[in-house]
Scaffold this active site. Structure first.
Site, short mmCIF file in Angstrom:
data_model
loop_
_atom_site.label_atom_id
_atom_site.label_comp_id
_atom_site.label_asym_id
_atom_site.label_seq_id
_atom_site.Cartn_x
_atom_site.Cartn_y
_atom_site.Cartn_z
CG HIS A 114 -54.98 34.20 10.82
ND1 HIS A 114 -55.74 35.17 10.50
CD2 HIS A 114 -54.53 34.23 12.29
CE1 HIS A 114 -55.75 35.88 11.38
NE2 HIS A 114 -54.97 35.72 12.36
CB CYS A 115 -49.12 34.93 9.86
SG CYS A 115 -47.65 35.01 10.65
N PRO A 116 -50.42 34.55 13.13
CG PRO A 116 -49.74 33.43 14.74
CD PRO A 116 -50.07 33.20 13.70
CG ASN A 139 -53.73 40.79 14.75
OD1 ASN A 139 -54.44 39.92 14.69
ND2 ASN A 139 -54.00 42.04 14.80
CG ASN A 140 -54.55 40.63 7.94
OD1 ASN A 140 -55.50 39.99 7.67
ND2 ASN A 140 -54.26 41.59 7.04
#
Length: 324
Positions: A164-166, A169-170
């Site tokens: 999950h990559c902030p 945002n996904n």
């Protein structure tokens, strides 16, 4: 009548382990990811996570800051018109592709499994063979296909979830990994381009004694260029490493979370070139570098409406076929 999602019960405290005890090792055959499809393959997808939204906004602001410095500090005051046109066109094109890739990585369903479908009626509708085993996620009450993992931020099980990559945002998963790879590639390219232009602009300003090299005062020009240099160097290193990591994951057909959990080697891996074609959507072409490939304004209602048979959520985390 409440939907299966609202009837979801938490069974993380050992009920699944009890049901798995009677199964033989060779009987534990996870169902294929192709059997369970995404809940909204072409619908708009957006995660309402405060940290992710802030990081995504910061990403866009940093790109816009680079645009401002490149255009108004370095290119427009330049006396060489050809230099300004060529570099301005190249930088703006790469920045546009980077932001477009970021938007598609953020707003594309990464491969979410339909939520709350762990019902007896739904499992029977899959028409699985006797002896097969299906696994239920105790957190989102969904039937997990092979190589799917639950994301605590998205609150969904994601097919081939890498991480999950902030910053986007996904989750980075089966459906949007291409856009994440393009995003890291284009950010690395504009960072490198900006650093090269900063070096040339410093040399140009030294020759003109900082008097005619910018429309801003010399102290303001130096501060703006140093900040851009720091930003470009930081993002060049970060995105180049991420780009290499993602390409390596695609070529080895294993995600970051699978490597972290030691789950590699449990499936038949495909060759590197076939994995690249699957991730980027077909044979090699210019569409591999386009974040707009496959984008359509047409809406297929079947993609937005996934019928989940009504029924009670099954309590066991590991269910053997046929159901009792």
């Amino acid at each position: 009548m409440k939907s299966p999602v609202h009837r979801c019960r938490d069974v993380e405290h050992g009920r699944g382990q009890a049901s798995a005890g009677y199964l033989q090792g060779e009987q534990r055959i996870p169902i294929s990811k192709d059997i369970i499809t995404s809940s909204s393959a072409s619908a708009m997808w957006f995660i309402r996570d405060a940290c992710g939204i802030i990081c995504a906004v910061i990403t866009w602001l940093l790109v816009l800051y680079a645009e401002f410095v490149v255009l108004f500090v370095m290119l427009l005051p330049s006396k060489n018109l050809t230099y300004s046109i060529v570099n301005g066109t190249l930088f703006n094109s790469l920045a546009f592709l980077a932001l477009a890739s970021h938007f598609r990585a953020m707003c594309t369903d990464p491969g979410a499994v339909p939520k709350g479908n762990a019902t007896k009626e739904y499992i029977e509708s899959l028409q699985l063979k006797p002896g097969q085993v299906v696994y239920k996620c105790p957190k989102c009450c969904s039937i997990k296909p092979d190589r799917a993992h639950h994301c605590s931020v998205c609150k969904r099980c994601i097919r081939k979830m890498d991480h999950h990559c902030p910053w986007v945002n996904n989750c980075v998963g089966e459906n949007n990994q291409k856009y994440f790879v393009l995003f890291t590639m284009y950010i690395a390219l504009i960072s490198l381009h900006a650093l090269v232009m900063v070096v040339f602009h410093f040399l140009y300003c030294f020759e003109d004694d900082w008097t005619k090299c910018s429309s801003f005062s010399p102290p303001a020009t130096v501060i703006l260029l140093i900040l851009l240099c720091f930003e470009g160097l930081l993002f060049l290193i970060f995105t180049f490493v991420m780009f290499g990591t993602q390409v390596h994951s695609i070529c080895t057909d294993e995600t970051g979370i699978e490597r972290l959990k030691g789950e590699t080697g449990k499936w038949g891996k495909v060759p590197c070139w076939e994995a690249m074609q699957a991730a980027f959507g077909g044979r090699f072409s210019l569409s591999w570098c386009s974040p707009f490939a496959g984008l359509s304004c047409k809406k297929d209602l079947q993609d937005h409406m996934v019928m989940v048979p009504q029924g009670e959520i099954i309590e066991e985390d590991v269910i053997e076929i046929p159901l009792e």
